[in-house]
Design an enzyme around this catalytic site. Structure first.
Site, PDB file in Angstrom:
ATOM      1  CE1 TYR A   1      18.933  44.022  71.792  1.00  0.00           C
ATOM      2  CE2 TYR A   1      20.605  42.408  72.416  1.00  0.00           C
ATOM      3  CZ  TYR A   1      20.206  43.490  71.654  1.00  0.00           C
ATOM      4  OH  TYR A   1      21.066  44.043  70.745  1.00  0.00           O
TER       5      TYR A   1
ATOM      6  CG  PHE B   1      18.033  38.995  42.677  1.00  0.00           C
ATOM      7  CD1 PHE B   1      16.885  39.015  41.894  1.00  0.00           C
ATOM      8  CD2 PHE B   1      18.004  39.668  43.893  1.00  0.00           C
ATOM      9  CE1 PHE B   1      15.743  39.681  42.324  1.00  0.00           C
ATOM     10  CE2 PHE B   1      16.866  40.328  44.329  1.00  0.00           C
ATOM     11  CZ  PHE B   1      15.729  40.327  43.541  1.00  0.00           C
ATOM     12  CB  THR B   2      18.333  43.755  41.781  1.00  0.00           C
ATOM     13  OG1 THR B   2      17.428  43.139  42.708  1.00  0.00           O
ATOM     14  CG2 THR B   2      17.690  43.781  40.405  1.00  0.00           C
TER      15      THR B   2
ATOM     16  CG  ASP C   1      19.136  33.755  46.451  1.00  0.00           C
ATOM     17  OD1 ASP C   1      18.237  33.409  47.250  1.00  0.00           O
ATOM     18  OD2 ASP C   1      19.176  34.885  45.936  1.00  0.00           O
TER      19      ASP C   1
ATOM     20  CE  LYS D   1      11.677  37.520  47.620  1.00  0.00           C
ATOM     21  NZ  LYS D   1      12.485  38.503  48.374  1.00  0.00           N
TER      22      LYS D   1
ATOM     23  NE  ARG E   1      12.890  42.835  38.541  1.00  0.00           N
ATOM     24  CZ  ARG E   1      13.329  43.025  39.796  1.00  0.00           C
ATOM     25  NH1 ARG E   1      13.307  42.043  40.671  1.00  0.00           N
ATOM     26  NH2 ARG E   1      13.792  44.186  40.185  1.00  0.00           N
TER      27      ARG E   1
ATOM     28  CG  PHE F   1      14.578  48.061  40.250  1.00  0.00           C
ATOM     29  CD1 PHE F   1      15.930  47.779  40.334  1.00  0.00           C
ATOM     30  CD2 PHE F   1      13.722  47.467  41.179  1.00  0.00           C
ATOM     31  CE1 PHE F   1      16.432  46.933  41.312  1.00  0.00           C
ATOM     32  CE2 PHE F   1      14.204  46.618  42.159  1.00  0.00           C
ATOM     33  CZ  PHE F   1      15.573  46.356  42.228  1.00  0.00           C
TER      34      PHE F   1
END
Ligand code: F0G
Length: 463
Positions: A78, A130-131, A221, A264, A388, A455
């Protein structure tokens, strides 16, 4: 040929396949039924009904044998898992930040960052929205302000760094809003919504200078920063002989911290982090992570996931890897350009973006041309892509009206190390087939609209 890519002529992948996952083939009738049941939203399809899945490059990478071996080394304690310390050390080494807070994925980091930095009424400048990033800024009481260069909004403009910040717009905004209302500048590498377009090192450096002048932080980001580093290597003077790892580190060095979706660049199926150089902010983030994600030495990830990500980072900065990754995207893009298909140029780092406005000039934007195109492509071949455009852009929270983005796109997103060149050929054949019958396409009507990030779950009917 530059020093970093010495011996190979082609972008061919620097790996071979060891395990395969069979794909299910479907008929046109199967796919018509499936997309109709999914409310004409490719997010609501079952993956079993998809042939080539280009919905996203997020969490869809194939891991290497070395990463899988690392999964067996998971320390599932943990607290204080050794995999956390390996991950922390790896991020510090390659990204260069001081303090690391692990999160389950990118939006977990965005949530914590927004909570610690944004107060009600703040303005957060960014190189295109960005969303999830914008939504977390808004939920924290902030408002996003777009400071990307105008070239980014034009799909045909070939400018090599369409992710750049318009410094004049930024400076004006700082004067108008007052620096005390700008908690940080939100800088994205290879800007997703602009078509995977990079920001140049010169521009980042200039943003840093401006930020220093006004004593404002910059948060990167870093989700696709390695792909950005590759474009800097290819396109910017002074970087052709530098390694991707060196370019990445320099890029991060101009910023005060980052949010990261490890799903990513970092070649894993789940994971992320928040990095900060300021100890006091880190203390706040480390305190909040236990509320929303998990203890500060796992942040929602299993030990094995942290090990896979640490190893994924090490693989992701290898020059040959990134060249093959972007090379494959470029291959698909060039095939489509040669066939006269309207795509966003230059081709981005993680995806080829079809220009749905040019595909379907007869479909008005509020009848969702890009959503329509994604559905047509799926029905034609079982290739799944993502809208998009106006659906992703959502509504202005003050007026309640749709945002009408200038870019109305369908993203063919290439997962890392998953599909072959032949899959790219099949995809391009299908896009061409859909283009050839473009006059027959009809738009869509939205019949169900969720409150947040619509979306993902919206449903449509064919007009
Ligand atoms: N920032 C960028 C630039 C992203 O592309 C994403 C996710 C996130 C943050 C959020 O990260 O998904 O790990 O919570 N993009 C995915 C996509 C969903 O398909 O482009 P996350």
């Amino acid at each position: 040929m530059s020093k970093s890519f010495p011996s190979r002529r082609s972008w061919a992948e620097p790996w071979k396949v060891k395990v395969v996952e069979p794909l299910k083939m479907t008929t046109h009738t199967d796919r018509e039924r499936a997309i109709s049941e999914a409310g004409f939203n490719t997010f609501l399809l079952r993956s079993e009904d998809v042939y080539i899945d280009l919905l996203t490059d997020s969490g869809t990478s194939a891991m290497s044998d070395w990463q899988w071996a690392g999964m067996m080394m998971g320390d599932e304690a943990y607290a204080g898992s050794k995999n956390f310390y390996h991950l922390e050390e790896t991020i510090q080494k390659y990204y260069g930040y001081k303090y690391i807070v692990p999160t389950h994925q990118g939006r977990g980091a965005e949530h914590i960052l927004s909570k610690i930095l944004i107060k009600s009424g703040d303005i957060i400048p960014g190189n295109m929205y960005f969303t999830t990033t914008r939504l977390h800024q808004e939920l924290a009481g902030g408002t996003f302000a777009d400071i990307i260069i105008p070239e980014a909004h034009d799909p045909n403009n070939e400018y090599p760094f369409k992710g750049n910040v318009n410094l004049e717009t930024l400076e004006k905004l700082i004067h108008k809003a007052g620096k005390e209302h700008i908690p940080y500048i939100s800088l994205a590498a290879t800007v997703n919504m602009a078509g995977g377009q990079p920001i140049s090192m010169a521009n980042i450096r200039a943003v840093r200078e401006l930020a220093n002048k006004h004593d404002i932080k910059i948060i990167l980001d870093a989700t696709r920063a390695i792909e950005n580093a590759y474009f800097i290597h290819e396109r910017e003077d002074g970087y052709h002989d530098k390694s991707i790892a060196d370019i990445l580190k320099e890029l991060c060095s101009y910023t005060d911290g980052c949010t990261m979706s490890g799903k990513k660049d970092a070649l894993v199926n789940i994971g992320g982090w928040l990095a900060l150089n300021d100890f006091n902010l880190y203390e706040e983030a480390r305190n909040l992570v236990v509320v929303y994600e998990g203890l500060h030495t796992y942040g929602g990830m299993a030990g094995r996931d942290m090990e896979a990500m640490a190893r994924g980072i090490i693989e992701s900065v290898q020059d040959d890897h990134i060249r093959a990754r972007v090379g494959q995207v470029e291959y698909l893009g060039q095939k489509l350009i040669t066939s006269g298909i309207p795509v966003v140029c230059p081709i981005g780092g993680h995806a080829v973006y079809l220009n749905a406005k040019a595909f379907y000039p007869h479909i008005p934007q509020d009848e969702f041309p890009a959503q329509t195109l994604a559905c047509e492509l799926y029905m034609d071949s079982g290739v799944r892509a993502m809208e998009r455009g106006i659906v992703s852009a959502g509504r202005d929270k003050k007026t309640g009206k749709h945002y009408y983005p200038s870019l109305e796109l369908v993203r063919l997103t290439i997962p890392r190390r998953v599909y072959t060149q032949a899959h790219m050929d099949v995809t391009s054949e299908s896009v061409i087939a859909v283009y050839n019958k473009r006059d027959k396409a009809r738009g869509l009507k939205m019949v169900y609209e969720p409150k947040y990030l619509r979306f993902f779950q919206a449903r449509f009917k064919q007009l």
